[in-house]
Design a protein around this motif. Structure first.
Motif, short mmCIF file in Angstrom:
data_model
loop_
_atom_site.label_atom_id
_atom_site.label_comp_id
_atom_site.label_asym_id
_atom_site.label_seq_id
_atom_site.Cartn_x
_atom_site.Cartn_y
_atom_site.Cartn_z
N HIS A 109 -7.69 -19.74 16.26
CA HIS A 109 -8.43 -19.25 15.09
C HIS A 109 -9.92 -19.22 15.45
O HIS A 109 -10.35 -19.86 16.39
CB HIS A 109 -8.19 -20.14 13.87
CG HIS A 109 -8.67 -21.54 14.06
ND1 HIS A 109 -7.95 -22.48 14.79
CD2 HIS A 109 -9.78 -22.17 13.65
CE1 HIS A 109 -8.62 -23.62 14.81
NE2 HIS A 109 -9.74 -23.46 14.13
N ASP A 110 -10.68 -18.47 14.68
CA ASP A 110 -12.13 -18.41 14.90
C ASP A 110 -12.77 -19.56 14.13
O ASP A 110 -12.57 -19.72 12.94
CB ASP A 110 -12.68 -17.08 14.41
CG ASP A 110 -14.17 -16.93 14.70
OD1 ASP A 110 -14.73 -17.74 15.46
OD2 ASP A 110 -14.78 -15.98 14.16
N ALA A 111 -13.55 -20.37 14.85
CA ALA A 111 -14.20 -21.53 14.23
C ALA A 111 -15.71 -21.38 14.20
O ALA A 111 -16.43 -22.37 14.10
CB ALA A 111 -13.81 -22.80 14.98
N GLY A 112 -16.22 -20.19 14.30
CA GLY A 112 -17.67 -19.98 14.26
C GLY A 112 -18.31 -20.00 15.64
O GLY A 112 -19.30 -19.33 15.87
N PHE A 113 -17.76 -20.78 16.56
CA PHE A 113 -18.26 -20.82 17.93
C PHE A 113 -17.34 -20.06 18.86
O PHE A 113 -17.54 -20.03 20.07
CB PHE A 113 -18.43 -22.27 18.43
CG PHE A 113 -17.21 -23.13 18.26
CD1 PHE A 113 -16.17 -23.08 19.17
CD2 PHE A 113 -17.11 -23.98 17.18
CE1 PHE A 113 -15.04 -23.86 19.01
CE2 PHE A 113 -16.00 -24.78 17.00
CZ PHE A 113 -14.95 -24.71 17.92
N GLY A 114 -16.32 -19.43 18.30
CA GLY A 114 -15.38 -18.65 19.09
C GLY A 114 -13.95 -19.05 18.79
O GLY A 114 -13.68 -19.92 17.95
N LEU A 115 -13.03 -18.41 19.49
CA LEU A 115 -11.61 -18.68 19.33
C LEU A 115 -11.30 -20.07 19.85
O LEU A 115 -11.78 -20.46 20.92
CB LEU A 115 -10.81 -17.62 20.08
CG LEU A 115 -9.31 -17.60 19.80
CD1 LEU A 115 -9.04 -17.20 18.35
CD2 LEU A 115 -8.62 -16.63 20.75
N THR A 116 -10.50 -20.83 19.12
CA THR A 116 -10.16 -22.19 19.49
C THR A 116 -8.78 -22.54 18.97
O THR A 116 -8.27 -21.88 18.07
CB THR A 116 -11.20 -23.18 18.93
OG1 THR A 116 -10.89 -24.51 19.37
CG2 THR A 116 -11.26 -23.16 17.42
N PHE A 117 -8.15 -23.55 19.58
CA PHE A 117 -6.94 -24.12 19.00
C PHE A 117 -6.97 -25.62 19.18
O PHE A 117 -7.74 -26.16 19.97
CB PHE A 117 -5.66 -23.48 19.55
CG PHE A 117 -5.29 -23.82 20.96
CD1 PHE A 117 -4.50 -24.93 21.26
CD2 PHE A 117 -5.69 -23.01 22.02
CE1 PHE A 117 -4.13 -25.23 22.56
CE2 PHE A 117 -5.32 -23.30 23.32
CZ PHE A 117 -4.54 -24.41 23.60
N LEU A 118 -6.12 -26.30 18.40
CA LEU A 118 -6.11 -27.75 18.40
C LEU A 118 -4.70 -28.25 18.67
O LEU A 118 -3.74 -27.78 18.05
CB LEU A 118 -6.60 -28.27 17.04
CG LEU A 118 -6.83 -29.76 16.90
CD1 LEU A 118 -7.93 -30.24 17.85
CD2 LEU A 118 -7.19 -30.10 15.46
#
Length: 121
Positions: free
Chosen positions: A97-106
């Motif tokens: 998902h986009d978290a404001g600093f780019g695409l990321t996952f957890l």
């Protein structure tokens, strides 16, 4: 004064956690004992896995910190990493998902510690 930063992750079983992280990171530990294992992440940075500090860590306990793996290659590489981890059975807490600093996952390790994969700037 030269400094080194060691990020320590508390785990139930350091050798088992080292196998998990070694597989994800594609590297071998730089130091190993039965209760403490480190990975050399580059000049001045290590990841330490420490067991025995706490007993019976539970994945159900909320975590307030995370290890972040910053990768290059843009969104395509992040999605490839996501699919690889998913196929290995890694627990995914939040899909890309986009978290404001780019695409990321957890994701989470077997002890419930959070691992974020994010873009390298």
């Amino acid at each position: 004064m030269p400094a080194s930063v060691v990020s320590i992750v508390y785990v139930n079983n350091a050798p088992a956690a080292a196998r998990f992280y070694g597989d994800l990171l594609g590297m071998s530990p730089s130091f190993e004992t039965s209760g403490y294992v480190t990975f050399d992440l580059g000049p001045g940075a290590d990841l330490g896995l420490w067991s025995g500090q706490f007993e019976d860590l539970s994945p159900d306990v909320p975590r307030t910190s995370e290890v972040c793996l910053a990768i290059g290659g843009g969104p395509e590489e992040l999605n490839v990493t996501f699919e690889q981890w998913k196929s290995k059975g890694v627990t995914i807490l939040r899909e890309p998902h986009d978290a404001g600093f780019g695409l990321t996952f957890l994701a989470a390790d077997p002890d419930g510690n959070r691992i974020r994969v994010a873009p390298q700037e």
